[in-house]
Design an enzyme around this catalytic site. Structure first.
Site, mmCIF file in Angstrom:
data_model
loop_
_atom_site.group_PDB
_atom_site.id
_atom_site.type_symbol
_atom_site.label_atom_id
_atom_site.label_comp_id
_atom_site.label_asym_id
_atom_site.label_seq_id
_atom_site.Cartn_x
_atom_site.Cartn_y
_atom_site.Cartn_z
ATOM 1 C CG HIS A 7 -2.029 -5.061 0.926
ATOM 2 N ND1 HIS A 7 -1.189 -6.131 1.198
ATOM 3 C CD2 HIS A 7 -2.772 -4.882 2.040
ATOM 4 C CE1 HIS A 7 -1.431 -6.577 2.408
ATOM 5 N NE2 HIS A 7 -2.388 -5.845 2.942
ATOM 6 N NE ARG A 8 0.627 -5.322 4.798
ATOM 7 C CZ ARG A 8 0.923 -6.556 5.173
ATOM 8 N NH1 ARG A 8 2.158 -7.007 5.050
ATOM 9 N NH2 ARG A 8 -0.001 -7.345 5.692
ATOM 10 C CD GLU A 34 -3.779 -1.844 3.997
ATOM 11 O OE1 GLU A 34 -4.095 -2.319 5.098
ATOM 12 O OE2 GLU A 34 -2.637 -2.015 3.498
ATOM 13 C CG ASP A 36 -1.016 -2.066 7.915
ATOM 14 O OD1 ASP A 36 -2.104 -2.639 8.021
ATOM 15 O OD2 ASP A 36 -0.243 -2.241 6.953
ATOM 16 C CG HIS A 49 1.150 -5.562 8.601
ATOM 17 N ND1 HIS A 49 1.422 -6.798 9.158
ATOM 18 C CD2 HIS A 49 -0.165 -5.599 8.239
ATOM 19 C CE1 HIS A 49 0.341 -7.541 9.135
ATOM 20 N NE2 HIS A 49 -0.644 -6.850 8.577
ATOM 21 C CD GLU A 106 -5.359 -3.483 9.033
ATOM 22 O OE1 GLU A 106 -5.354 -4.370 9.911
ATOM 23 O OE2 GLU A 106 -5.025 -3.687 7.859
ATOM 24 C CE LYS A 108 -1.647 -4.851 12.028
ATOM 25 N NZ LYS A 108 -2.141 -6.110 11.436
ATOM 26 C CG ASP A 226 0.459 -7.728 -1.853
ATOM 27 O OD1 ASP A 226 0.090 -6.907 -1.001
ATOM 28 O OD2 ASP A 226 0.586 -8.947 -1.612
#
Length: 242
Positions: A7-8, A34, A36, A49, A106, A108, A226
């Protein structure tokens, strides 16, 4: 085998949405990352993000009000020793060409619509020849439908915060091949039934051991965490079983 998406990037230990976090996720053995994306004032796609730069960088203000050249001067590694810039999507895709990671982008565009963002992202993904390794997700489901119409060859997945009744029916209706629900808003039964109907399930953001065990036990498609190192350690327990 349940895939693990960082995640990120490996954000439990490194500055989120930076090249450092992405590289460390790959080194750790994650199956995917992943990230954003948003647009700068001059229409460039950057990886960040929040709609503002305040929390994650040395600057203040909205991403959309910065020119790319000014945004790149900011430090996206506030807590670390080494300065890291906000990455451009091009930079990340260029790096993805050197490995086999899957990448969940993703969009945003919930607060600001970022006109033309879908076209720009899709064009870049096609330019780098990565259409089969990208998943486009968003809480803005209109954007997901639009992305599918622009590029039916790229997988799409709507994001959910709350439970949705028979989510596989909804996913099929918008031609999405996956769903990305909040892990606490989806039961084991719904996950299993959704997968049985041909829709991938990738819950977010799964950081507790108990939640990871739960998803490995039912062989969930993937989950977003994470801490990919912890997830990989727990996954090994299931790989050893007959």
């Amino acid at each position: 085998m349940t895939q693990i998406f960082a995640h990120r990037g490996y954000s439990a230990s490194f500055a989120e949405n930076t090249m450092g976090a992405f590289v460390e996720a790959e080194k750790a053995g994650a199956d995917g990352i992943e990230l954003d994306v948003q647009l700068t004032k001059d229409g460039e796609i950057v990886v960040i993000h929040d709609e503002t730069v305040d929390r994650t960088t040395s600057g203040t203000g909205f991403v959309k009000d910065f020119l790319l050249k000014d945004l790149l001067k900011l430090n996206a590694n506030k807590k670390g020793v080494k300065k890291e810039p906000i990455p451009t999507l091009s930079e990340v895709l260029e790096w993805l060409k050197t490995n086999k990671l899957i990448c969940n982008i993703e969009l945003k565009n919930g607060l600001f619509s970022y006109e033309g963002m879908e076209q720009k992202v899709i064009q870049l993904v096609r330019t780098y020849g990565l259409t089969n390794r990208i998943i486009l997700s968003s809480f803005n489901h209109y954007s997901i439908v639009y992305s599918y119409r622009l590029a039916p060859e790229i997988e799409t997945a709507p994001l959910f915060i709350e439970g949705i009744y028979m989510p596989w029916i909804y996913a099929q209706s918008i031609k999405a091949k996956g769903i990305h629900p909040n892990h606490s808003a989806v039961s084991d039964e719904i996950i299993v039934r959704t997968m049985a109907n041909g829709i991938a399930v990738r819950p977010y953001t799964v950081n507790k051991d108990t939640d990871m065990h739960r998803l490995f036990k039912i062989n969930c498609t993937s989950f977003i965490t994470d801490d990919p190192v912890k997830a990989l350690r727990i996954r090994k327990l299931y790989q050893k079983r007959p």
